[in-house]
Every structure is written in C-alpha cells, then in structure tokens.
Design an enzyme around this catalytic site. Structure first.
Site, PDB file in Angstrom:
ATOM      1  N   LYS A   1     -40.872-112.325  47.874  1.00  0.00           N
ATOM      2  CA  LYS A   1     -39.853-113.306  47.692  1.00  0.00           C
ATOM      3  C   LYS A   1     -38.912-113.524  48.672  1.00  0.00           C
ATOM      4  O   LYS A   1     -39.266-113.142  49.863  1.00  0.00           O
ATOM      5  CB  LYS A   1     -39.145-113.006  46.254  1.00  0.00           C
ATOM      6  CG  LYS A   1     -40.052-112.823  45.163  1.00  0.00           C
ATOM      7  CD  LYS A   1     -40.173-114.385  44.682  1.00  0.00           C
ATOM      8  CE  LYS A   1     -41.069-114.483  43.239  1.00  0.00           C
ATOM      9  NZ  LYS A   1     -41.038-116.157  43.078  1.00  0.00           N
TER      10      LYS A   1
ATOM     11  N   ASP B   1     -38.466-113.982  38.589  1.00  0.00           N
ATOM     12  CA  ASP B   1     -37.242-114.143  39.200  1.00  0.00           C
ATOM     13  C   ASP B   1     -36.242-113.340  38.516  1.00  0.00           C
ATOM     14  O   ASP B   1     -35.017-113.132  39.327  1.00  0.00           O
ATOM     15  CB  ASP B   1     -36.806-115.780  39.371  1.00  0.00           C
ATOM     16  CG  ASP B   1     -37.551-116.372  40.352  1.00  0.00           C
ATOM     17  OD1 ASP B   1     -38.138-115.923  41.463  1.00  0.00           O
ATOM     18  OD2 ASP B   1     -37.907-117.727  40.051  1.00  0.00           O
TER      19      ASP B   1
ATOM     20  N   SER C   1     -49.447-118.008  40.198  1.00  0.00           N
ATOM     21  CA  SER C   1     -48.384-118.432  40.935  1.00  0.00           C
ATOM     22  C   SER C   1     -48.091-119.628  40.508  1.00  0.00           C
ATOM     23  O   SER C   1     -49.015-120.628  40.802  1.00  0.00           O
ATOM     24  CB  SER C   1     -48.685-118.177  42.266  1.00  0.00           C
ATOM     25  OG  SER C   1     -47.760-118.787  43.240  1.00  0.00           O
TER      26      SER C   1
ATOM     27  N   SER D   1     -36.396-125.101  39.149  1.00  0.00           N
ATOM     28  CA  SER D   1     -37.791-125.475  39.451  1.00  0.00           C
ATOM     29  C   SER D   1     -38.098-126.913  38.783  1.00  0.00           C
ATOM     30  O   SER D   1     -38.610-127.606  39.553  1.00  0.00           O
ATOM     31  CB  SER D   1     -38.762-124.624  38.475  1.00  0.00           C
ATOM     32  OG  SER D   1     -38.699-123.385  38.704  1.00  0.00           O
TER      33      SER D   1
ATOM     34  N   ARG E   1     -30.790-113.977  44.479  1.00  0.00           N
ATOM     35  CA  ARG E   1     -30.699-113.315  42.889  1.00  0.00           C
ATOM     36  C   ARG E   1     -30.387-111.773  43.154  1.00  0.00           C
ATOM     37  O   ARG E   1     -29.912-111.422  42.166  1.00  0.00           O
ATOM     38  CB  ARG E   1     -32.178-113.392  42.442  1.00  0.00           C
ATOM     39  CG  ARG E   1     -32.469-114.881  42.367  1.00  0.00           C
ATOM     40  CD  ARG E   1     -33.825-115.185  41.529  1.00  0.00           C
ATOM     41  NE  ARG E   1     -34.181-116.387  41.529  1.00  0.00           N
ATOM     42  CZ  ARG E   1     -33.620-117.594  40.786  1.00  0.00           C
ATOM     43  NH1 ARG E   1     -32.653-117.197  39.940  1.00  0.00           N
ATOM     44  NH2 ARG E   1     -34.320-118.602  41.008  1.00  0.00           N
TER      45      ARG E   1
END
Length: 445
Positions: free
Chosen positions: A353, A326, A174, A29, A399
């Site tokens: 996602k 996540d 979000s 991020s 992931r």
C-alpha cells in the site's frame, strides 16, 4: 493560520463524549471510476457527491489531458463527457498521479488499449509502489510498458493499435488489478474474461452496466468469473457517489472507543464487498445501527448510528480481507482498545500500500504501549488499552495518519503524528469534521 497539510497533529482524550450528525466525503473508489467512465462515454454525465480529495482530482486532470471534458460546477458537483471508446488522445505532458495508486493502476488499463503514447509519474510515495502486477497482464493486449526496476513509476506506455482481449486469472484478489483489466477490455475486440479467486469490490462492474456495457458475472469456485464484451457504446449516465465506507471507518471507531459517544453518519455506501469492517466491528460487540437504507447510483446506501461500546477481541478470517483491505489500520486501533487477543489474518496485500502498511500499523500501536506482533501475514494484537505518548511516523500514508489520531482519543496520554499533509488525498476536511463532533485534535506544540 494552521493548515492541516503542514503541521504535525496531536490527539488526546476529549473532555466530553463525541456527538453529532455528519456526512463523510464521497466514496473514493466510485469517484475515480465515475470520472474515468464518464470521460470515456459519449454524452454528458452529471456527478454529485464526488470526493474532491487530491487523489480524485488527479484522475480528473488525467482524463482532461487525454481529451475528455471534465468540469466542476459546484461543491462535489461535476459534469463530464468523453469522445467514446477508442477516442482518447495522447497527452501533451506527463500525467502526474500524485499519491494515488488507484488512479495510476486504473489509468494503465485505459492507456493499454488506446493507440496513444503517455508517460505517468507520481509523488515520492507512489514512485516506490509496484505496478508490475498490473502492467504485466496488460502487456497481453499488445501494449508496451517501460518502467523503472520492479515496474515502478515513472513509466511510459505505448497503447495497442488493435488491442487484444484478455483472459486472466488474478493470482491474488485485487479490485484495482481487476478494474484495470476491465478498462483495457473496453477497447478490445471480443470478450475479456477475468477470474478472481475471491470476490473483490465490484464498483467497476456496477458502473460499467450503469454506462451501458455488457458485463456478466458468475460464481466460480470461491470467487467470480467476469466477462466483458469489448467496444461497447458507453453513454453518459448520471452518478450519485455515496459516502465512502473507508472514510466513515474513522469517526465510527472514534465513537466506539470514546465513552458515552453517539454519532450519526448519513448516506454511507453499504456495498457488501466493502463493509467487512462493519461486520467485524459488530462481531466485536459494536453498536452500529443502519437506518434509512436505500439505493443510489446502483449502490446500496444507508445512515449509520454509532454508540460507544465495550469491544471484545476478534479473529478475522483471511477471506474477509478484500472487503476491508483499507481498514486494517483503524481496525487495529479497535483491537488495541478491545478486551482479549485479536488475530487479523491474511494481510500480505498491506505490504504494497502507500507504505508497508502492515509494518507501519504494527509500529504505530506498539510504540504506544500495545503488545502486538506479525506472524507471517497475520497481525496479532493484545487488547486492553494503550498508553500513548509516542509520535507516529506516518510514512506519507493518509490512512495510517487518521488511524493514529483516532487512537489518541482513547490513550492514557496524548499521541502525535509527524505529518498530516496526506490526509486530504482521501478525506478532505477530516480534521474540522472530527473536531466538530468533539474530538480533541490540535496542531502539535
């Protein structure tokens, strides 16, 4: 020669405990945002510890195509400079964002308030993911978006010649939507105001201040009110990217569930809006010790010492979801290996996602002998261990792929994933790093 991007992978119980001292790639991020803000700022920014996964490299290429100078000077080391707020140019070609939803959504914010035209696309997975929750509020700037049904890529944007500031209440928490609106607000006259119902990761706010923008954040009910003054003079400012807590989650859980293990992970970002998983694992009885706590680039950082633990079930409240959105697939692995029945609440966000991550996580654990079910937006998992033996469909979701490989380290029989190609989008070097601490992961026969 094997390449992690081409072969299915199998994991099994290792013969010895996991041990060693490692570092994980830079925070994804923060890496995206460092390149974007540096590419908008006047003057040079030196970035160290940048995540050099495919997702972040797509952001670097996009900023370069928009007129910023973005250069790699060494491993994880980059220099970037920009034309200043409002100075970006129309790209000569389509912007290909690969598999990165973060890059695509945040870039929509930048494009919306610049008087330029651009077309954006992505890989098959990204083209299935909805963008309407970003482009609908961004339309209030004066930008015009055209996309496929459901707001899906490819999409075009004609940015606003004189962007209007936004006043918007997020319908759901979000960080991506919030950040896109803040990025749009940078080139709008006046105050952009965003209300979030629950606090989400605040890397954008931290980095805006770091580059010289005027940002005010105040408590507002159960969430926050963020106010950004538009058209600031952003100045280049060096950024040290901490280790990604979302990436650290995989070796952490591996060390917790493989008996006798002890692993140290250095320089992990500890922003409290990102560490919901660490809090949850500690509630489950995980031995996770933080040492050498410090600050880097405006973000808290520390080293983690993780020791194998007897985990117990947990009930995770829905309001914690934004701080660990996540990490639910790898948390599900932890719950499968824990004693008792766990309930993970409020997971609607997982449905949009890289895959329908909620359905895919359920399929991953149930296919390997774990009793679990989805009840509304909650995931209920009966712990006690897993049989293994199945091949997990990863659905182009990095992931999910890593979570399944970690799970296989503690199942009765080996587990296989069908496709490891997408792991490098967020965690380059995942397979050799895990093997280096003793994980038994190999190319599938």
């Amino acid at each position: 020669m094997e390449h992690a991007a081409t072969l299915p992978q199998t994991s099994r119980r290792p013969a010895t405990p996991l041990t060693g001292t490692i570092t994980v790639p830079g925070d994804k991020s923060i890496s995206h945002r460092a390149l974007m803000f540096a590419g908008l700022a006047v003057g040079e920014t030196r970035i160290s510890g940048l995540l050099e996964g495919e997702d972040v490299l797509r952001t670097a290429a996009a900023m370069r195509a928009l007129g910023a100078t973005v250069e790699r000077t060494g491993p994880g080391a980059w220099h970037a400079s920009g034309p200043g707020i409002g100075g970006l140019q129309s790209p000569d070609d389509v912007l290909d964002m690969g598999n990165s939803g973060t890059a695509a959504r945040l870039l929509c914010g930048i494009l919306a308030s610049h008087d330029i035209f651009a077309v954006m696309t992505g890989d098959a997975s990204l083209r299935r993911r909805p963008m309407r929750r970003v482009i609908d509020p961004l339309g209030a700037t004066g930008a015009v978006f055209a996309a496929r049904e459901g707001g899906r890529l490819p999409l075009s944007v004609r940015g606003a010649a004189e962007a209007m500031p936004l006043s918007y209440r997020l319908p759901v928490a979000s960080a991506q939507v919030k950040s896109a609106l803040l990025l749009a607000g940078l080139n709008a006259r006046g105050i952009t105001e965003i209300e979030e119902p629950e606090p989400t990761r605040d890397h954008s706010e931290n980095m805006l201040r770091h580059f010289g923008a005027e940002v005010e954040v105040a408590a507002h009910g159960t969430g926050k009110l963020i106010r950004l003054r538009g058209q600031p003079e952003l100045r280049g400012a060096d950024v040290v990217v901490p280790g990604d807590p979302s990436s650290a989650a995989f070796p952490i859980v591996a060390a917790l569930i493989v008996p006798g293990s002890r692993v140290t992970i250095g320089g992990v970002g500890l922003n409290p809006l990102r560490t919901g998983l660490f809090l949850t694992l500690r509630e489950m009885g995980a031995a996770i010790e933080i040492v050498n706590a410090r600050e880097a680039g405006g973000e808290p950082v520390g080293d983690l010492i993780v020791t194998a633990s007897d985990l117990r079930a947990v009930d995770v409240p829905a309001e914690r979801a934004p701080s660990m959105i996540d990490e639910y697939p790898i948390l599900a692995v932890s719950c499968a290996m824990a004693r008792g029945s766990s309930r993970l609440r409020g997971l609607a966000e997982l449905r949009v996602k890289e895959s329908d991550r909620l359905a895919a996580t359920l399929a991953m654990i149930t296919a390997n002998g774990v009793k679990a079910q989805v009840d509304g937006d909650d995931l209920i998992i009966e712990g006690g261990g897993a049989r293994g033996g199945a091949t997990v469909a990863t659905h182009m979701d990095h992931r999910l792929a890593m979570s399944a490989l970690v799970m296989g380290l503690a199942t009765e029989t080996p587990m296989t994933i069908d496709d490891a190609r997408f792991i490098d989008t967020s965690f380059p070097g995942f397979l050799p790093l895990m093997r280096g601490i003793g994980a038994a992961i190999e190319a599938a026969a």
